[in-house]
Design a protein around this motif. Sequence first.
Motif, PDB file in Angstrom:
ATOM      1  N   PHE A  15       0.863  -1.217   0.094  1.00  0.00           N
ATOM      2  CA  PHE A  15       0.014   0.131  -0.177  1.00  0.00           C
ATOM      3  C   PHE A  15       0.850   1.328  -0.138  1.00  0.00           C
ATOM      4  CE2 PHE A  15      -3.294  -2.534   2.390  1.00  0.00           C
ATOM      5  CZ  PHE A  15      -3.867  -3.214   1.102  1.00  0.00           C
ATOM      6  N   ALA A  16       1.946   1.146   0.635  1.00  0.00           N
ATOM      7  CA  ALA A  16       2.821   2.407   0.803  1.00  0.00           C
ATOM      8  C   ALA A  16       3.636   2.546  -0.435  1.00  0.00           C
ATOM      9  CB  ALA A  16       4.114   2.154   1.929  1.00  0.00           C
ATOM     10  N   ALA A  17       3.844   1.473  -1.273  1.00  0.00           N
ATOM     11  CA  ALA A  17       4.625   1.608  -2.373  1.00  0.00           C
ATOM     12  C   ALA A  17       3.604   2.189  -3.316  1.00  0.00           C
ATOM     13  CB  ALA A  17       4.908   0.399  -2.983  1.00  0.00           C
ATOM     14  N   ASN A  18       2.130   1.872  -3.498  1.00  0.00           N
ATOM     15  CA  ASN A  18       1.327   2.272  -4.476  1.00  0.00           C
ATOM     16  C   ASN A  18       0.120   2.754  -3.711  1.00  0.00           C
ATOM     17  OD1 ASN A  18      -0.158   2.770  -6.510  1.00  0.00           O
ATOM     18  ND2 ASN A  18       0.321   0.900  -7.868  1.00  0.00           N
ATOM     19  N   PRO A  19       0.111   4.031  -3.050  1.00  0.00           N
ATOM     20  CA  PRO A  19      -0.962   4.435  -2.314  1.00  0.00           C
ATOM     21  C   PRO A  19      -2.571   4.338  -2.912  1.00  0.00           C
ATOM     22  CG  PRO A  19       0.602   5.808  -2.218  1.00  0.00           C
ATOM     23  CD  PRO A  19       1.111   4.984  -3.383  1.00  0.00           C
ATOM     24  N   ASN A  23      -5.759   2.550  -1.255  1.00  0.00           N
ATOM     25  CA  ASN A  23      -7.140   3.367  -0.822  1.00  0.00           C
ATOM     26  C   ASN A  23      -8.332   2.756  -1.493  1.00  0.00           C
ATOM     27  OD1 ASN A  23      -5.673   5.087   0.692  1.00  0.00           O
ATOM     28  ND2 ASN A  23      -5.334   6.725  -1.033  1.00  0.00           N
ATOM     29  N   TRP A  24      -8.031   2.161  -2.689  1.00  0.00           N
ATOM     30  CA  TRP A  24      -9.344   1.758  -3.418  1.00  0.00           C
ATOM     31  C   TRP A  24      -9.561   0.129  -2.663  1.00  0.00           C
ATOM     32  CZ3 TRP A  24      -9.609  -3.118  -6.075  1.00  0.00           C
ATOM     33  CH2 TRP A  24     -10.742  -3.364  -6.735  1.00  0.00           C
ATOM     34  N   GLU A  25      -8.771  -0.699  -2.254  1.00  0.00           N
ATOM     35  CA  GLU A  25      -8.984  -1.835  -1.955  1.00  0.00           C
ATOM     36  C   GLU A  25      -9.462  -1.369  -0.162  1.00  0.00           C
ATOM     37  OE1 GLU A  25      -5.544  -4.119  -1.704  1.00  0.00           O
ATOM     38  OE2 GLU A  25      -5.578  -4.810  -3.768  1.00  0.00           O
ATOM     39  N   ARG A  26      -9.012  -0.699   0.363  1.00  0.00           N
ATOM     40  CA  ARG A  26      -9.489  -0.480   1.440  1.00  0.00           C
ATOM     41  C   ARG A  26     -10.886   0.096   1.461  1.00  0.00           C
ATOM     42  NH1 ARG A  26      -4.714   2.463   2.649  1.00  0.00           N
ATOM     43  NH2 ARG A  26      -3.263   1.285   4.425  1.00  0.00           N
ATOM     44  N   GLU A  27     -11.347   0.960   0.865  1.00  0.00           N
ATOM     45  CA  GLU A  27     -12.751   1.463   0.464  1.00  0.00           C
ATOM     46  C   GLU A  27     -13.629   0.255   0.016  1.00  0.00           C
ATOM     47  OE1 GLU A  27     -12.623   4.453  -2.285  1.00  0.00           O
ATOM     48  OE2 GLU A  27     -11.391   6.126  -0.882  1.00  0.00           O
ATOM     49  N   THR A  28     -13.163  -0.457  -0.786  1.00  0.00           N
ATOM     50  CA  THR A  28     -14.102  -1.637  -1.116  1.00  0.00           C
ATOM     51  C   THR A  28     -14.300  -2.647  -0.009  1.00  0.00           C
ATOM     52  OG1 THR A  28     -12.952  -1.551  -3.415  1.00  0.00           O
ATOM     53  CG2 THR A  28     -14.170  -3.887  -2.802  1.00  0.00           C
ATOM     54  N   LEU A  29     -13.048  -2.853   0.568  1.00  0.00           N
ATOM     55  CA  LEU A  29     -13.360  -3.984   1.770  1.00  0.00           C
ATOM     56  C   LEU A  29     -14.352  -3.323   2.925  1.00  0.00           C
ATOM     57  CD1 LEU A  29      -9.860  -5.268   2.381  1.00  0.00           C
ATOM     58  CD2 LEU A  29     -11.803  -6.617   1.781  1.00  0.00           C
ATOM     59  N   GLU A  30     -14.292  -1.810   2.890  1.00  0.00           N
ATOM     60  CA  GLU A  30     -14.922  -1.153   4.157  1.00  0.00           C
ATOM     61  C   GLU A  30     -16.500  -1.237   3.577  1.00  0.00           C
ATOM     62  OE1 GLU A  30     -13.618   2.698   4.465  1.00  0.00           O
ATOM     63  OE2 GLU A  30     -11.867   1.961   5.519  1.00  0.00           O
ATOM     64  N   LYS A  31     -16.688  -1.046   2.208  1.00  0.00           N
ATOM     65  CA  LYS A  31     -17.931  -1.235   1.894  1.00  0.00           C
ATOM     66  C   LYS A  31     -18.552  -2.293   2.007  1.00  0.00           C
ATOM     67  CE  LYS A  31     -17.654   2.990  -1.649  1.00  0.00           C
ATOM     68  NZ  LYS A  31     -17.743   3.118  -2.993  1.00  0.00           N
ATOM     69  N   LEU A  32     -17.784  -3.563   1.604  1.00  0.00           N
ATOM     70  CA  LEU A  32     -18.330  -4.772   1.752  1.00  0.00           C
ATOM     71  C   LEU A  32     -18.677  -5.040   3.237  1.00  0.00           C
ATOM     72  CD1 LEU A  32     -16.035  -6.728  -0.558  1.00  0.00           C
ATOM     73  CD2 LEU A  32     -18.526  -6.364  -0.810  1.00  0.00           C
ATOM     74  N   VAL A  33     -18.006  -4.798   4.087  1.00  0.00           N
ATOM     75  CA  VAL A  33     -18.227  -5.020   5.514  1.00  0.00           C
ATOM     76  C   VAL A  33     -19.478  -4.333   5.885  1.00  0.00           C
ATOM     77  CG1 VAL A  33     -17.189  -4.805   7.933  1.00  0.00           C
ATOM     78  CG2 VAL A  33     -15.840  -5.681   5.998  1.00  0.00           C
ATOM     79  N   PHE A  34     -19.596  -3.114   5.467  1.00  0.00           N
ATOM     80  CA  PHE A  34     -20.696  -2.256   6.181  1.00  0.00           C
ATOM     81  C   PHE A  34     -22.076  -2.768   5.393  1.00  0.00           C
ATOM     82  CE2 PHE A  34     -23.600   1.279   5.497  1.00  0.00           C
ATOM     83  CZ  PHE A  34     -23.570   1.772   6.668  1.00  0.00           C
ATOM     84  N   ALA A  35     -22.067  -3.186   4.357  1.00  0.00           N
ATOM     85  CA  ALA A  35     -23.136  -3.627   3.694  1.00  0.00           C
ATOM     86  C   ALA A  35     -23.498  -5.037   4.009  1.00  0.00           C
ATOM     87  CB  ALA A  35     -22.767  -4.021   2.111  1.00  0.00           C
ATOM     88  N   THR A  36     -22.645  -5.931   4.787  1.00  0.00           N
ATOM     89  CA  THR A  36     -22.895  -7.085   5.205  1.00  0.00           C
ATOM     90  C   THR A  36     -23.562  -6.823   6.528  1.00  0.00           C
ATOM     91  OG1 THR A  36     -21.097  -8.261   4.389  1.00  0.00           O
ATOM     92  CG2 THR A  36     -21.999  -9.134   6.165  1.00  0.00           C
ATOM     93  N   VAL A  37     -22.847  -5.818   7.326  1.00  0.00           N
ATOM     94  CA  VAL A  37     -23.532  -5.549   8.715  1.00  0.00           C
ATOM     95  C   VAL A  37     -24.964  -5.105   8.548  1.00  0.00           C
ATOM     96  CG1 VAL A  37     -23.066  -4.261  10.827  1.00  0.00           C
ATOM     97  CG2 VAL A  37     -21.158  -5.226   9.737  1.00  0.00           C
TER      98      VAL A  37
END
Length: 332
Positions: A15-19, A23-37
Amino acid sequence: MTDQTSKDLPGESRFAANPTVGNWERETLEKLVFATVQERRAARRWGIFFKLSFLIVALLALWAYYDFNFGTTDENLGRHTALIEINGEIEAEGSGAADTVIPSLNKAFSDPGSAAVVMRIDSPGGSPVQAGIIVDEIQRLKRGYPDKPLYVVVDEICASGGYYIASAADRIYVNKASIVGSVGVLMDSFGFTGTMDKLGVERRLLTAGANKGFLDPFSPQSEKHKAHAQEMLNEIHQQFISVVRAGRGKRLKETPETFSGLYWTGARAVEMGLADGFGTVDTVARDIVKAEDIVDYTAHEGLPERVLKKFGAAVGENAVKAATRGALPQLR
């Protein structure tokens, strides 16, 4: 070389080498977790809702059951006036149905504590069949309990089929502004043949039996069918007249208008002998029966029927009844 190295770096190093990728993967994971909850929360809420709904319906059913079964016990109620109410049309269902009224009549007459039976009627009329069945049962009960009078108290209206039933009572009490009478029979429907001709619509009716299409609203009305329908109406009208004459006896002051289908105010009905005087359930119980305690024997509609009707289970049946009602004789 740099791109390949960044792809091989794990976790935070990648992530540090390619910010941008991180960021895209974090947002996608957060959205998936939020939708599941959110989905699980919604499922839990709906589960709780349905469980509570079932519990409420079950409790209401138990309440209605025990209220119905234990609200009218066979314990000695003491001397009282028995009340039975008919509200609305006289038809195969509801408070004006024979299957509803007759059990109530039997309980009221057979109760040793009831000094008299009072029927409070507020009805514009309805089925001559249902009214006739109720009248036959009233006459039978009066023969079986000759010392227990039956009175009718009219609220707003007691017309046609309602008055058919009332005429079997020992006395009829009204308000001076009540609507009483309408001793007549009708059969109504519509004819669409003219409209169909204008629209170019052809009626294709196949029958087995020369008169099977009797009173079909989409076919021309023949004189033969009209005469037959009128004959049936006249016959039922005479049955109605006979019941009124037998019930009212010499109190009835017949005129050419008495059985014409007209109705009158309660005050005029008393003058004509269609009613006996003015009164309410309370005044009849107090002044006539001399038993002020009033016990309601009316069979009220149960919870299952109310729930089904509320959620539309009876909509189709009522629509069919509304569509065919005009083709049957009515005391209205």
